[in-house]
Design an enzyme around this catalytic site. Structure first.
Site, PDB file in Angstrom:
ATOM      1  N   THR A 125      44.122  46.298  29.392  1.00  0.00           N
ATOM      2  CA  THR A 125      43.634  47.566  29.910  1.00  0.00           C
ATOM      3  C   THR A 125      42.557  48.155  29.004  1.00  0.00           C
ATOM      4  OG1 THR A 125      44.338  49.872  30.107  1.00  0.00           O
ATOM      5  CG2 THR A 125      45.726  48.485  28.781  1.00  0.00           C
ATOM      6  N   ASP A 126      41.730  49.027  29.568  1.00  0.00           N
ATOM      7  CA  ASP A 126      40.732  49.729  28.745  1.00  0.00           C
ATOM      8  C   ASP A 126      41.384  50.778  27.837  1.00  0.00           C
ATOM      9  OD1 ASP A 126      41.451  51.604  30.695  1.00  0.00           O
ATOM     10  OD2 ASP A 126      39.405  52.037  31.351  1.00  0.00           O
ATOM     11  N   GLU A 127      42.668  51.091  28.117  1.00  0.00           N
ATOM     12  CA  GLU A 127      43.314  52.179  27.371  1.00  0.00           C
ATOM     13  C   GLU A 127      43.513  51.834  25.897  1.00  0.00           C
ATOM     14  OE1 GLU A 127      46.325  54.354  29.374  1.00  0.00           O
ATOM     15  OE2 GLU A 127      45.675  53.690  31.351  1.00  0.00           O
ATOM     16  N   TYR A 152      52.234  53.311  25.349  1.00  0.00           N
ATOM     17  CA  TYR A 152      51.802  52.256  26.298  1.00  0.00           C
ATOM     18  C   TYR A 152      50.603  51.501  25.745  1.00  0.00           C
ATOM     19  CZ  TYR A 152      49.185  50.184  30.196  1.00  0.00           C
ATOM     20  OH  TYR A 152      48.458  49.330  30.987  1.00  0.00           O
ATOM     21  N   LYS A 156      50.169  47.582  24.459  1.00  0.00           N
ATOM     22  CA  LYS A 156      49.209  46.647  25.071  1.00  0.00           C
ATOM     23  C   LYS A 156      48.234  46.128  24.005  1.00  0.00           C
ATOM     24  CE  LYS A 156      48.735  45.505  28.831  1.00  0.00           C
ATOM     25  NZ  LYS A 156      49.325  44.388  29.611  1.00  0.00           N
TER      26      LYS A 156
HETATM   27  P1  NAD Z   1      53.361  47.525  37.587  1.00  0.00           P
HETATM   28  O1  NAD Z   1      54.177  48.432  36.734  1.00  0.00           O
HETATM   29  O2  NAD Z   1      53.086  47.892  39.006  1.00  0.00           O
HETATM   30  O3  NAD Z   1      54.049  46.070  37.628  1.00  0.00           O
HETATM   31  C1  NAD Z   1      54.619  45.475  36.492  1.00  0.00           C
HETATM   32  C2  NAD Z   1      55.504  44.325  36.964  1.00  0.00           C
HETATM   33  O4  NAD Z   1      56.048  43.679  35.810  1.00  0.00           O
HETATM   34  C3  NAD Z   1      56.696  44.784  37.818  1.00  0.00           C
HETATM   35  O5  NAD Z   1      56.830  43.960  38.950  1.00  0.00           O
HETATM   36  C4  NAD Z   1      57.877  44.634  36.880  1.00  0.00           C
HETATM   37  O6  NAD Z   1      59.104  44.356  37.561  1.00  0.00           O
HETATM   38  C5  NAD Z   1      57.434  43.473  36.018  1.00  0.00           C
HETATM   39  N1  NAD Z   1      58.100  43.462  34.691  1.00  0.00           N
HETATM   40  C6  NAD Z   1      58.251  44.516  33.843  1.00  0.00           C
HETATM   41  N2  NAD Z   1      58.928  44.129  32.748  1.00  0.00           N
HETATM   42  C7  NAD Z   1      59.195  42.799  32.903  1.00  0.00           C
HETATM   43  C8  NAD Z   1      59.858  41.835  32.108  1.00  0.00           C
HETATM   44  N3  NAD Z   1      60.395  42.146  30.918  1.00  0.00           N
HETATM   45  N4  NAD Z   1      59.938  40.555  32.576  1.00  0.00           N
HETATM   46  C9  NAD Z   1      59.409  40.221  33.778  1.00  0.00           C
HETATM   47  N5  NAD Z   1      58.783  41.111  34.574  1.00  0.00           N
HETATM   48  C10 NAD Z   1      58.674  42.380  34.146  1.00  0.00           C
HETATM   49  O7  NAD Z   1      52.035  47.291  36.777  1.00  0.00           O
HETATM   50  P2  NAD Z   1      50.542  47.002  37.295  1.00  0.00           P
HETATM   51  O8  NAD Z   1      49.864  48.295  37.515  1.00  0.00           O
HETATM   52  O9  NAD Z   1      50.597  45.991  38.369  1.00  0.00           O
HETATM   53  O10 NAD Z   1      49.924  46.357  35.989  1.00  0.00           O
HETATM   54  C11 NAD Z   1      49.966  44.943  35.776  1.00  0.00           C
HETATM   55  C12 NAD Z   1      49.268  44.622  34.473  1.00  0.00           C
HETATM   56  O11 NAD Z   1      47.929  45.097  34.516  1.00  0.00           O
HETATM   57  C13 NAD Z   1      49.897  45.274  33.255  1.00  0.00           C
HETATM   58  O12 NAD Z   1      49.855  44.357  32.189  1.00  0.00           O
HETATM   59  C14 NAD Z   1      49.000  46.467  32.962  1.00  0.00           C
HETATM   60  O13 NAD Z   1      49.008  46.790  31.587  1.00  0.00           O
HETATM   61  C15 NAD Z   1      47.649  45.922  33.394  1.00  0.00           C
HETATM   62  N6  NAD Z   1      46.669  46.912  33.848  1.00  0.00           N
HETATM   63  C16 NAD Z   1      47.003  47.831  34.805  1.00  0.00           C
HETATM   64  C17 NAD Z   1      46.032  48.728  35.254  1.00  0.00           C
HETATM   65  C18 NAD Z   1      46.351  49.736  36.331  1.00  0.00           C
HETATM   66  O14 NAD Z   1      45.526  50.605  36.619  1.00  0.00           O
HETATM   67  N7  NAD Z   1      47.500  49.656  36.994  1.00  0.00           N
HETATM   68  C19 NAD Z   1      44.743  48.686  34.730  1.00  0.00           C
HETATM   69  C20 NAD Z   1      44.437  47.729  33.751  1.00  0.00           C
HETATM   70  C21 NAD Z   1      45.409  46.835  33.332  1.00  0.00           C
HETATM   71  P1  TYD Z   2      47.609  57.462  35.688  1.00  0.00           P
HETATM   72  O1  TYD Z   2      47.514  57.096  37.133  1.00  0.00           O
HETATM   73  O2  TYD Z   2      48.940  57.749  35.109  1.00  0.00           O
HETATM   74  O3  TYD Z   2      46.856  56.341  34.862  1.00  0.00           O
HETATM   75  P2  TYD Z   2      46.463  56.315  33.263  1.00  0.00           P
HETATM   76  O4  TYD Z   2      47.190  57.364  32.553  1.00  0.00           O
HETATM   77  O5  TYD Z   2      46.930  54.974  32.917  1.00  0.00           O
HETATM   78  O6  TYD Z   2      44.975  56.483  33.221  1.00  0.00           O
HETATM   79  O7  TYD Z   2      46.715  58.750  35.450  1.00  0.00           O
HETATM   80  C1  TYD Z   2      45.345  58.771  35.763  1.00  0.00           C
HETATM   81  C2  TYD Z   2      44.802  60.117  35.339  1.00  0.00           C
HETATM   82  O8  TYD Z   2      45.416  61.138  36.127  1.00  0.00           O
HETATM   83  C3  TYD Z   2      45.130  60.460  33.888  1.00  0.00           C
HETATM   84  O9  TYD Z   2      44.047  61.203  33.333  1.00  0.00           O
HETATM   85  C4  TYD Z   2      46.356  61.343  33.994  1.00  0.00           C
HETATM   86  C5  TYD Z   2      46.133  62.069  35.304  1.00  0.00           C
HETATM   87  N1  TYD Z   2      47.347  62.443  36.051  1.00  0.00           N
HETATM   88  C6  TYD Z   2      47.475  63.731  36.582  1.00  0.00           C
HETATM   89  O10 TYD Z   2      46.589  64.590  36.420  1.00  0.00           O
HETATM   90  N2  TYD Z   2      48.606  64.024  37.274  1.00  0.00           N
HETATM   91  C7  TYD Z   2      49.607  63.122  37.464  1.00  0.00           C
HETATM   92  O11 TYD Z   2      50.635  63.468  38.106  1.00  0.00           O
HETATM   93  C8  TYD Z   2      49.470  61.810  36.933  1.00  0.00           C
HETATM   94  C9  TYD Z   2      50.536  60.790  37.110  1.00  0.00           C
HETATM   95  C10 TYD Z   2      48.318  61.512  36.232  1.00  0.00           C
END
Ligand code: NAD
Ligand code: TYD
Length: 337
Positions: A125-127, A152, A156
């Site tokens: 992630t970019d975070e 988090y 990561k």
């Molecule tokens: P999500 O929370 O929707 O899904 C995570 C999945 O991992 C779930 O199905 C969960 O059951 C599984 N999981 C959790 N712990 C586990 C374990 N110990 N063993 C096996 N499975 C396990 O997450 P997402 O949004 O789909 O993100 C997927 C990946 O992408 C993550 O690594 C996250 O850091 C990265 N990512 C997410 C975003 C975003 O905006 N959602 C952006 C950049 C990177």
């Molecule tokens: P989120 O979807 O939790 O992603 P991330 O924190 O990983 O970027 O949040 C996106 C942005 O929205 C972040 O600046 C936090 C804000 N946010 C709210 O303002 N209200 C909410 O209820 C949530 C969940 C997030």
């Protein structure tokens, strides 16, 4: 290819599996997912009879399981999505983030080295790069130093470092993608866009943290899947690729206002709530490397992607209503009370 996909029942992982098996129907996917609150086999209903998708319920921290899955299935490619992924939950309880994101990645890396897998792609992630100034032109790029600020993002970042170390020390062929905020179908309704859409359908207000002037770089999820595809096919071992979407800054408040407008409601649906501690002000991604070297760019702009997403949540009420269950309401109370 024979792929081990971890976290394939989550938001991005399930979108990736659906994308992959449509494009490469001859490949085989072993999907290892623990089915935490965020894992959902409903996402994969359309491929439940596909013999090239083998779902295994299990934990990436389970060494014997991970090792035998890779060995017995002759896995040549690992695509690692599994993680605890929600910043707010990492503030409420960091423990599972440390366990899954750090230890789980370590277990996978060990098994990958032991079984000589040809490719290990780590989804990050970019975070992990911290925060940028509001109203600056600065963006994160592949040379930006790590500066994670939440449990988090720290977990990561640790996993990224381990992946790089296994490449340098043990010669594991790895690639990493650091992607910005995704949105689209199958996103768990705790993340802000999915939460906003589903709350509005339920006639509930949308919680906006602090002044709402935080900026995220938004990417429609299938564009992320296309980027991972290109990296797997054409990426250079040892390299990191930044993946992002927006070319203009847009505040959370404006995102919510666009959603409200798309859904035909008024701004009384905005509810300012207490800010998140350590809230990163702004993210922005410079994705010129993956564009120039691999030919990737997003196919959906933000407004298009948002329209598709709103439509999807309107059509798939049963999918998300099940997730906003009593357990979710407990979390919501704790988080937003
Ligand atoms: P999500 O929370 O929707 O899904 C995570 C999945 O991992 C779930 O199905 C969960 O059951 C599984 N999981 C959790 N712990 C586990 C374990 N110990 N063993 C096996 N499975 C396990 O997450 P997402 O949004 O789909 O993100 C997927 C990946 O992408 C993550 O690594 C996250 O850091 C990265 N990512 C997410 C975003 C975003 O905006 N959602 C952006 C950049 C990177
Ligand atoms: P989120 O979807 O939790 O992603 P991330 O924190 O990983 O970027 O949040 C996106 C942005 O929205 C972040 O600046 C936090 C804000 N946010 C709210 O303002 N209200 C909410 O209820 C949530 C969940 C997030």
């Amino acid at each position: 290819m024979i792929l081990l996909v971890t976290g394939g029942a989550g938001f991005i992982g399930s979108n990736f599996i659906l994308y992959w098996l449509k494009k490469y129907p001859e490949d085989k996917i072993i999907n290892l997912d623990k089915l935490t609150y965020a894992g959902n086999l409903d996402n994969l209903k359309s491929i439940e009879k596909n013999p090239n998708h083998l779902f295994i319920k299990g934990d990436i921290c389970n060494r014997d399981l991970v090792n035998s899955l890779i060995k017995n299935n002759k896995v040549n490619t690992v695509v690692h999505f599994a993680a605890e992924s929600h910043v707010d939950r990492s503030i409420l309880d960091p423990a599972p983030f440390i366990k899954t994101n750090i230890e789980g990645t370590y277990v996978l890396l060990e098994a990958a080295v032991k079984n000589k897998v040809a490719k290990f792609h780590h989804i990050s992630t970019d975070e992990v790069f911290g925060t940028l100034e509001l109203n600056s032109k600065e963006k994160f790029n592949e040379k930006t130093p790590y500066d994670p600020r939440s449990p988090y993002s720290a977990s990561k970042a640790a996993s990224d470092h381990l992946v790089r170390a296994y490449h340098i020390t043990f010669g594991l062929p790895i690639t990493i993608s650091n992607c910005s905020n995704n949105f689209g179908p199958f996103q768990f309704p705790e993340k802000v866009i999915a939460l906003a859409i589903t709350n509005i359908i339920e006639d509930k207000k949308v919680p906006v943290y602090g002044d709402g002037l935080y900026v995220r770089d938004w990417l429609y999820v299938t564009d992320h899947c296309r980027a991972i595809d290109l990296i797997l096919k054409k990426g250079i071992s040892g390299e990191t690729y930044f993946v992002g979407g927006l070319t203009r800054d847009i505040s959370n408040l404006d995102v919510i206002k666009i959603i409200i407008k798309l859904m035909g409601k008024d701004e009384s649906f905005v509810q300012f709530v207490k800010d998140r501690p350590g809230h990163d002000r702004r993210y922005a991604i410079d994705w010129r490397k993956i564009k120039n070297e691999l030919g990737w760019s997003p196919k959906h702009d933000f407004d298009q992607g948002l329209k598709l997403t709103v439509e999807w949540y309107k059509k798939n009420l049963a999918w998300w209503k099940k997730l906003k269950n009593a357990k979710f309401q407990d979390y919501y109370q704790l988080q937003y009370a």
